[in-house]
Design a protein around this motif. Structure first.
Motif, PDB file in Angstrom:
ATOM      1  N   LEU A 128     -26.952  11.373  -7.264  1.00  0.00           N
ATOM      2  CA  LEU A 128     -25.788  10.917  -8.037  1.00  0.00           C
ATOM      3  C   LEU A 128     -26.221  10.289  -9.353  1.00  0.00           C
ATOM      4  O   LEU A 128     -25.581  10.504 -10.389  1.00  0.00           O
ATOM      5  CB  LEU A 128     -24.963   9.929  -7.211  1.00  0.00           C
ATOM      6  N   ALA A 129     -27.308   9.538  -9.340  1.00  0.00           N
ATOM      7  CA  ALA A 129     -27.816   8.921 -10.569  1.00  0.00           C
ATOM      8  C   ALA A 129     -28.310   9.985 -11.547  1.00  0.00           C
ATOM      9  O   ALA A 129     -28.014   9.914 -12.750  1.00  0.00           O
ATOM     10  CB  ALA A 129     -28.931   7.934 -10.242  1.00  0.00           C
ATOM     11  N   LEU A 130     -29.058  10.968 -11.049  1.00  0.00           N
ATOM     12  CA  LEU A 130     -29.532  12.049 -11.925  1.00  0.00           C
ATOM     13  C   LEU A 130     -28.367  12.786 -12.567  1.00  0.00           C
ATOM     14  O   LEU A 130     -28.408  13.134 -13.749  1.00  0.00           O
ATOM     15  CB  LEU A 130     -30.401  13.034 -11.145  1.00  0.00           C
ATOM     16  N   GLY A 131     -27.339  13.019 -11.768  1.00  0.00           N
ATOM     17  CA  GLY A 131     -26.168  13.697 -12.299  1.00  0.00           C
ATOM     18  C   GLY A 131     -25.383  12.855 -13.272  1.00  0.00           C
ATOM     19  O   GLY A 131     -24.944  13.342 -14.322  1.00  0.00           O
ATOM     20  N   SER A 132     -25.215  11.589 -12.956  1.00  0.00           N
ATOM     21  CA  SER A 132     -24.409  10.706 -13.794  1.00  0.00           C
ATOM     22  C   SER A 132     -25.108  10.296 -15.082  1.00  0.00           C
ATOM     23  O   SER A 132     -24.513  10.297 -16.150  1.00  0.00           O
ATOM     24  CB  SER A 132     -24.032   9.441 -13.011  1.00  0.00           C
ATOM     25  N   PHE A 133     -26.375   9.930 -14.986  1.00  0.00           N
ATOM     26  CA  PHE A 133     -27.082   9.386 -16.143  1.00  0.00           C
ATOM     27  C   PHE A 133     -27.773  10.442 -16.998  1.00  0.00           C
ATOM     28  O   PHE A 133     -27.987  10.235 -18.177  1.00  0.00           O
ATOM     29  CB  PHE A 133     -28.099   8.329 -15.702  1.00  0.00           C
ATOM     30  N   TYR A 134     -28.154  11.556 -16.365  1.00  0.00           N
ATOM     31  CA  TYR A 134     -28.913  12.576 -17.101  1.00  0.00           C
ATOM     32  C   TYR A 134     -28.191  13.916 -17.199  1.00  0.00           C
ATOM     33  O   TYR A 134     -28.761  14.885 -17.673  1.00  0.00           O
ATOM     34  CB  TYR A 134     -30.293  12.767 -16.459  1.00  0.00           C
ATOM     35  N   GLY A 135     -26.954  13.972 -16.730  1.00  0.00           N
ATOM     36  CA  GLY A 135     -26.152  15.174 -16.876  1.00  0.00           C
ATOM     37  C   GLY A 135     -26.591  16.344 -16.015  1.00  0.00           C
ATOM     38  O   GLY A 135     -26.257  17.490 -16.315  1.00  0.00           O
ATOM     39  N   ASN A 136     -27.335  16.083 -14.953  1.00  0.00           N
ATOM     40  CA  ASN A 136     -27.759  17.154 -14.051  1.00  0.00           C
ATOM     41  C   ASN A 136     -26.621  17.446 -13.079  1.00  0.00           C
ATOM     42  O   ASN A 136     -26.476  16.791 -12.047  1.00  0.00           O
ATOM     43  CB  ASN A 136     -29.032  16.753 -13.312  1.00  0.00           C
ATOM     44  N   ASN A 137     -25.819  18.443 -13.414  1.00  0.00           N
ATOM     45  CA  ASN A 137     -24.618  18.772 -12.658  1.00  0.00           C
ATOM     46  C   ASN A 137     -24.923  19.149 -11.212  1.00  0.00           C
ATOM     47  O   ASN A 137     -24.239  18.712 -10.295  1.00  0.00           O
ATOM     48  CB  ASN A 137     -23.865  19.904 -13.373  1.00  0.00           C
ATOM     49  N   VAL A 138     -25.954  19.962 -10.990  1.00  0.00           N
ATOM     50  CA  VAL A 138     -26.290  20.392  -9.628  1.00  0.00           C
ATOM     51  C   VAL A 138     -26.701  19.183  -8.787  1.00  0.00           C
ATOM     52  O   VAL A 138     -26.249  19.026  -7.648  1.00  0.00           O
ATOM     53  CB  VAL A 138     -27.403  21.474  -9.638  1.00  0.00           C
TER      54      VAL A 138
END
Length: 155
Positions: free
Chosen positions: A68-78
């Motif tokens: 969730l952090a990778l997706g939220s903070f770095y835009g990694n949708n997958v």
């Protein structure tokens, strides 16, 4: 393919995969190396509401939080949608295992569907073993087919 459909399939695939991860971890880690944390779940040796086994909730939450952090903070949708899938599985595990099966909160006591009776029966068979050896039925949402057949016959 529609982005919404892809995201849904990522969540669904992650949820299904998590059942396999939970089975593997339960059989080989909880009943293996980390039995010291899990054994009080099979043989209560403490007072109070919480068990040492509850630490697994935190252990399983870490990958979901990271995704969730990778997706939220770095835009990694997958990664974000994988994190959602892990989180949804964690919620399902809490409701099915802790609330429905073990009745840690006194709700859903009268659920009388063949599927719910089958997973409750399989989990009861798992808990008949108070030691880490000779375990059976390590799954949570998908248990050996014989339990589903038994419960379908009694309906």
């Amino acid at each position: 393919m529609n982005v919404l459909l892809v995201n849904f399939l990522i969540v669904l695939g992650t949820f299904i995969t998590m059942e396999g991860v939970a089975w593997f971890t339960h059989k080989y880690v909880m009943h293996g190396l980390l039995w010291v944390l899990h054994k009080d779940h099979h043989h209560k040796d403490h007072e109070g509401f919480l068990e040492r086994n509850d630490f697994f909730f935190l252990i399983f939450a870490v990958p979901g939080i990271v995704c969730l952090a990778l997706g939220s903070f770095y835009g990694n949708n997958v990664a974000f949608w994988i994190g959602i899938g892990i989180t949804v599985y964690g919620a399902a595990y809490f409701f099915v295992h802790d609330i429905f099966i073990h009745q840690r909160f006194k709700v859903f006591r009268n659920a009388d569907h063949w599927y719910f009776r089958a997973i409750r029966r399989a989990h009861k068979m798992h808990h008949k073993h108070i030691n880490k050896e000779h375990g059976e039925c390590f799954g949570m949402l998908w248990v050996p087919f014989k339990y589903f057949l038994e419960m379908r016959k009694t309906t």
